[in-house]
Design a protein around this motif. Structure first.
Motif, PDB file in Angstrom:
ATOM      1  N   PRO A  23      62.895 104.249  48.867  1.00 53.59           N
ATOM      2  CA  PRO A  23      62.538 104.841  47.571  1.00 53.59           C
ATOM      3  C   PRO A  23      61.210 104.309  47.024  1.00 53.59           C
ATOM      4  CG  PRO A  23      64.868 104.309  47.598  1.00 53.59           C
ATOM      5  CD  PRO A  23      64.287 103.732  48.857  1.00 53.59           C
ATOM      6  N   PHE A  24      60.956 103.007  47.170  1.00 57.09           N
ATOM      7  CA  PHE A  24      59.680 102.446  46.725  1.00 57.09           C
ATOM      8  C   PHE A  24      58.519 103.121  47.454  1.00 57.09           C
ATOM      9  CE2 PHE A  24      61.624  99.142  44.296  1.00 57.09           C
ATOM     10  CZ  PHE A  24      60.621  98.536  43.554  1.00 57.09           C
ATOM     11  N   LEU A  25      58.669 103.257  48.756  1.00 53.25           N
ATOM     12  CA  LEU A  25      57.611 103.844  49.574  1.00 53.25           C
ATOM     13  C   LEU A  25      57.381 105.307  49.191  1.00 53.25           C
ATOM     14  CD1 LEU A  25      55.835 102.772  51.877  1.00 53.25           C
ATOM     15  CD2 LEU A  25      57.466 103.748  53.498  1.00 53.25           C
ATOM     16  N   ARG A  26      58.475 106.025  48.964  1.00 53.06           N
ATOM     17  CA  ARG A  26      58.370 107.440  48.607  1.00 53.06           C
ATOM     18  C   ARG A  26      57.670 107.614  47.252  1.00 53.06           C
ATOM     19  NH1 ARG A  26      63.291 108.625  49.363  1.00 53.06           N
ATOM     20  NH2 ARG A  26      64.021 108.423  47.214  1.00 53.06           N
ATOM     21  N   VAL A  27      58.050 106.799  46.280  1.00 51.22           N
ATOM     22  CA  VAL A  27      57.425 106.890  44.952  1.00 51.22           C
ATOM     23  C   VAL A  27      55.948 106.515  45.034  1.00 51.22           C
ATOM     24  CG1 VAL A  27      57.353 105.835  42.656  1.00 51.22           C
ATOM     25  CG2 VAL A  27      59.551 106.521  43.648  1.00 51.22           C
ATOM     26  N   GLY A  30      53.993 109.214  46.710  1.00 49.59           N
ATOM     27  CA  GLY A  30      53.988 110.393  45.846  1.00 49.59           C
ATOM     28  C   GLY A  30      52.951 110.262  44.743  1.00 49.59           C
ATOM     29  N   LEU A  31      52.833 109.067  44.179  1.00 53.77           N
ATOM     30  CA  LEU A  31      51.841 108.835  43.129  1.00 53.77           C
ATOM     31  C   LEU A  31      50.422 108.970  43.677  1.00 53.77           C
ATOM     32  CD1 LEU A  31      53.465 105.794  41.275  1.00 53.77           C
ATOM     33  CD2 LEU A  31      53.161 108.097  40.368  1.00 53.77           C
ATOM     34  N   MET A  32      50.215 108.518  44.895  1.00 58.61           N
ATOM     35  CA  MET A  32      48.881 108.625  45.483  1.00 58.61           C
ATOM     36  C   MET A  32      48.536 110.074  45.815  1.00 58.61           C
ATOM     37  SD  MET A  32      48.412 105.281  47.947  1.00 58.61           S
ATOM     38  CE  MET A  32      46.651 105.588  48.112  1.00 58.61           C
ATOM     39  N   LEU A  46      53.963  99.516  40.045  1.00 56.34           N
ATOM     40  CA  LEU A  46      55.214  99.019  40.627  1.00 56.34           C
ATOM     41  C   LEU A  46      55.462  97.564  40.237  1.00 56.34           C
ATOM     42  CD1 LEU A  46      55.030 100.603  44.202  1.00 56.34           C
ATOM     43  CD2 LEU A  46      56.436 101.352  42.270  1.00 56.34           C
ATOM     44  N   ALA A  47      54.394  96.774  40.188  1.00 56.29           N
ATOM     45  CA  ALA A  47      54.536  95.369  39.791  1.00 56.29           C
ATOM     46  C   ALA A  47      54.989  95.260  38.340  1.00 56.29           C
ATOM     47  CB  ALA A  47      53.211  94.634  39.999  1.00 56.29           C
ATOM     48  N   GLN A  48      54.407  96.075  37.472  1.00 52.62           N
ATOM     49  CA  GLN A  48      54.808  96.051  36.061  1.00 52.62           C
ATOM     50  C   GLN A  48      56.268  96.465  35.906  1.00 52.62           C
ATOM     51  OE1 GLN A  48      51.879  97.761  33.179  1.00 52.62           O
ATOM     52  NE2 GLN A  48      50.588  97.983  34.992  1.00 52.62           N
ATOM     53  N   MET A  49      56.684  97.442  36.698  1.00 58.07           N
ATOM     54  CA  MET A  49      58.076  97.879  36.629  1.00 58.07           C
ATOM     55  C   MET A  49      59.022  96.766  37.075  1.00 58.07           C
ATOM     56  SD  MET A  49      60.774  98.958  38.670  1.00 58.07           S
ATOM     57  CE  MET A  49      60.087  99.670  40.161  1.00 58.07           C
ATOM     58  N   LEU A  50      58.684  96.067  38.166  1.00 56.45           N
ATOM     59  CA  LEU A  50      59.528  94.968  38.635  1.00 56.45           C
ATOM     60  C   LEU A  50      59.553  93.820  37.628  1.00 56.45           C
ATOM     61  CD1 LEU A  50      58.584  94.844  42.427  1.00 56.45           C
ATOM     62  CD2 LEU A  50      60.830  95.402  41.461  1.00 56.45           C
ATOM     63  N   HIS A  51      58.448  93.649  36.919  1.00 58.23           N
ATOM     64  CA  HIS A  51      58.355  92.582  35.925  1.00 58.23           C
ATOM     65  C   HIS A  51      59.252  92.862  34.718  1.00 58.23           C
ATOM     66  CE1 HIS A  51      56.593  89.204  33.864  1.00 58.23           C
ATOM     67  NE2 HIS A  51      56.170  89.962  32.863  1.00 58.23           N
ATOM     68  N   ASN A  52      59.414  94.149  34.377  1.00 61.82           N
ATOM     69  CA  ASN A  52      60.248  94.525  33.226  1.00 61.82           C
ATOM     70  C   ASN A  52      60.951  95.848  33.520  1.00 61.82           C
ATOM     71  OD1 ASN A  52      61.442  94.970  30.764  1.00 61.82           O
ATOM     72  ND2 ASN A  52      59.576  94.767  29.556  1.00 61.82           N
ATOM     73  N   PRO A  53      61.927  95.842  34.435  1.00 59.73           N
ATOM     74  CA  PRO A  53      62.572  97.103  34.828  1.00 59.73           C
ATOM     75  C   PRO A  53      63.302  97.792  33.680  1.00 59.73           C
ATOM     76  CG  PRO A  53      63.742  95.211  35.741  1.00 59.73           C
ATOM     77  CD  PRO A  53      62.460  94.692  35.189  1.00 59.73           C
TER      78      PRO A  53
END
Length: 508
Positions: A23-27, A30-32, A46-53
């Motif tokens: 799922p991480f790879l697909r998202v 997809g964004l690119m 992705l880093a910001q999301m992991l920092h504050n999911p």
């Protein structure tokens, strides 16, 4: 330029569980590919999301579903911490907010002037004696420079609702701004005919019920744009910091009292380049609310502080001011302006959600504060702070909205820049009776009859907002023809307000 993200890139962020790697790879890709994000931006998001999911899981964004999956793991006790490399993708922490002043405001007792300043009154015959007396008191403050009373005026706390007061440039009166800081109007006009209301009433009502939140506990989960919460001012003072989480939860919601979100018809009689709409009738969305619990708490805190710092005679106690050259004054000024940004973002969230439910983008949007203080200059060149407590900015060429009631039309107006009104106009029709009077004298039968005769569908609301508690908007408008020009008329049709709950306070 790299055109894809590999699994090796994803794993540099941290120990991504195997179940989430695809799922991480697909998202990421997809964004690119679809959003044209560069790789660095994708990795940063992705880093910001992991920092504050949790933050990303409860808002509408490009990684919401992925964030919900990560947050679900967190709730099971499975952490997904950022690696050292992952941490480098996070944006730098904002620098601490500096007030710029360190002087404290001294406590002092102040007398009123023996003679109040002259001030203009528009529509005097419609204004109750209590409001006139309050304006007289406000004009007696030693810091007052000029004043005006709008035709919708009625008695309030300190400055009357519909009162405009210019004070010396280094002073601000929290109660003259109002308890609901930055209470405001917002109108979106859509390229749909009035007949849409007849064809799709259920769609429009469903959207109002499902996409709006009202009341003291009104909170939202879906958010389109939460960038207002990233403003550095949220770290400026302890008062603001303590309210940030609540403000985030309430972003995109409406208050109680006279706050509303409603569908209606906008009639544009003639071409106006500034409004940008051809003549005709359009489906429109109108909202009225402010800065929610954040603004209310700020107002109460600094109003009490002002009353401690500036002790005035009893009749003027609520007109106590803060010195903008002191910490206390600067703190309030920062919080007030932040409340303005936040209130605007609230309306934009509401309008985006309803526009999406409609499947349309607005042709134009008009909006304005009517509980605020501005740094302005009088016609004679003096710098002042202009407090508009329930008054619409109406400088030359400034667009604004003056609503009526749930059965009366509202108007899109353009200011004429009238000096005697301090470039202001009314913020609505104005109340004829208090909330207590309404509850004690009106019946639901009377209310329902008024709604039926005006062909209004109401969701929520209570007797204290019945149409009969308001002045006639046409009469109010006639009293300020020198202050504004009318560009369009809005007729409400489907109105959403807070559900009846008399135990809650009112936020208007």
């Amino acid at each position: 330029m790299e055109t894809s993200v590999q699994i090796e890139d994803i794993l540099t962020l941290g120990p991504i569980p195997e179940s989430l790697q695809t799922p991480f790879l697909r998202v990421a890709n997809g964004l690119m590919q679809r959003a044209s994000f560069p790789k660095e931006k994708v990795m940063g998001l992705l880093a910001q999301m992991l920092h504050n999911p949790k933050k990303f899981a409860f808002s509408k964004n490009k990684v919401t579903n992925l964030a919900q999956a990560v947050y679900a793991l967190n709730k099971q006790g499975i952490a997904v911490p950022l690696s050292e490399i992952g941490l480098t993708y996070l944006p730098p922490e904002p620098a601490p907010y500096v007030l710029g002043v360190s002087e404290k405001q001294a406590d002092r007792t102040v007398d009123l002037r023996t003679d109040s300043l002259p001030y203009a009154v528009f529509g005097r015959e419609q204004i109750e004696e209590g409001a006139l007396k309050q304006m007289e008191t406000a004009a007696s403050l030693p810091i007052s420079v000029a004043g005006a009373l709008m035709p919708d005026a009625h008695q309030g706390y300190g400055l009357p609702i519909g009162g405009v007061l210019a004070t010396e440039a280094n002073t601000v009166i929290p109660f003259a701004v109002g308890v609901d800081i930055a209470c405001r109007m917002c109108l979106s006009v859509f390229d749909l005919p009035p007949a849409f209301l007849k064809r799709q009433p259920d769609l429009l009502k469903k959207a109002l019920v499902e996409k709006t939140k009202f009341g003291m506990g009104g909170e939202t989960r879906e958010k389109f744009d939460e960038s207002v919460m990233d403003l550095p001012e949220w770290s400026a003072t302890k008062v603001i910091r303590d309210l940030k989480d609540k403000a985030y939860r309430q972003l995109g919601s409406s208050g109680t009292g006279n706050h509303f979100v409603e569908w209606g018809i906008v009639d544009v009689p003639e071409q106006d380049d500034q409004l940008g709409l051809p003549p005709g009738e359009y489906l429109a969305l109108l909202s009225h609310s402010g800065s929610r619990g954040f603004g209310g708490t700020v107002a109460n805190y600094y109003s009490k502080l002002a009353m401690q710092k500036t002790r005035l005679p009893k009749q003027a106690a609520h007109l106590a001011w803060l010195d903008l050259n002191t910490e206390e004054g600067q703190e309030y000024w920062i919080a007030m302006n932040l409340a303005g940004d936040y209130a605007s973002a609230n309306h934009h969230e509401i309008h985006r959600k309803l526009a999406k439910a409609l499947g349309e983008k607005p042709l134009t949007m008009v909006e304005n504060h009517h509980n605020f203080a501005w740094k302005e200059q009088l016609a004679d060149g003096r710098d002042v702070i202009v407090h508009r407590k329930g008054a619409t900015p109406a400088g030359a060429g400034v667009l604004g909205i003056i609503p009526g009631s749930m059965t009366q039309p509202g108007f899109v107006v353009r200011g004429r820049g009238h000096a005697d009104s301090l470039n202001s106009a009314s913020h609505g029709a104005g109340r004829l009776m208090s909330r207590t009077q309404a509850f004690n004298t009106l019946t639901r039968s009377q209310w329902n009859t008024a709604l039926r005769e005006a062909d209004i569908q109401l969701i929520g609301g209570d007797l204290d907002e019945a149409p009969m508690v308001y002045k006639n908007i046409e009469t109010v408008l006639d009293a300020q023809r020198d202050l504004v020009s009318v560009l369009a008329k809005f007729t409400p049709k489907i109105v959403r307000m807070a559900d009846a709950n008399r135990k809650e306070g009112r936020e208007d």
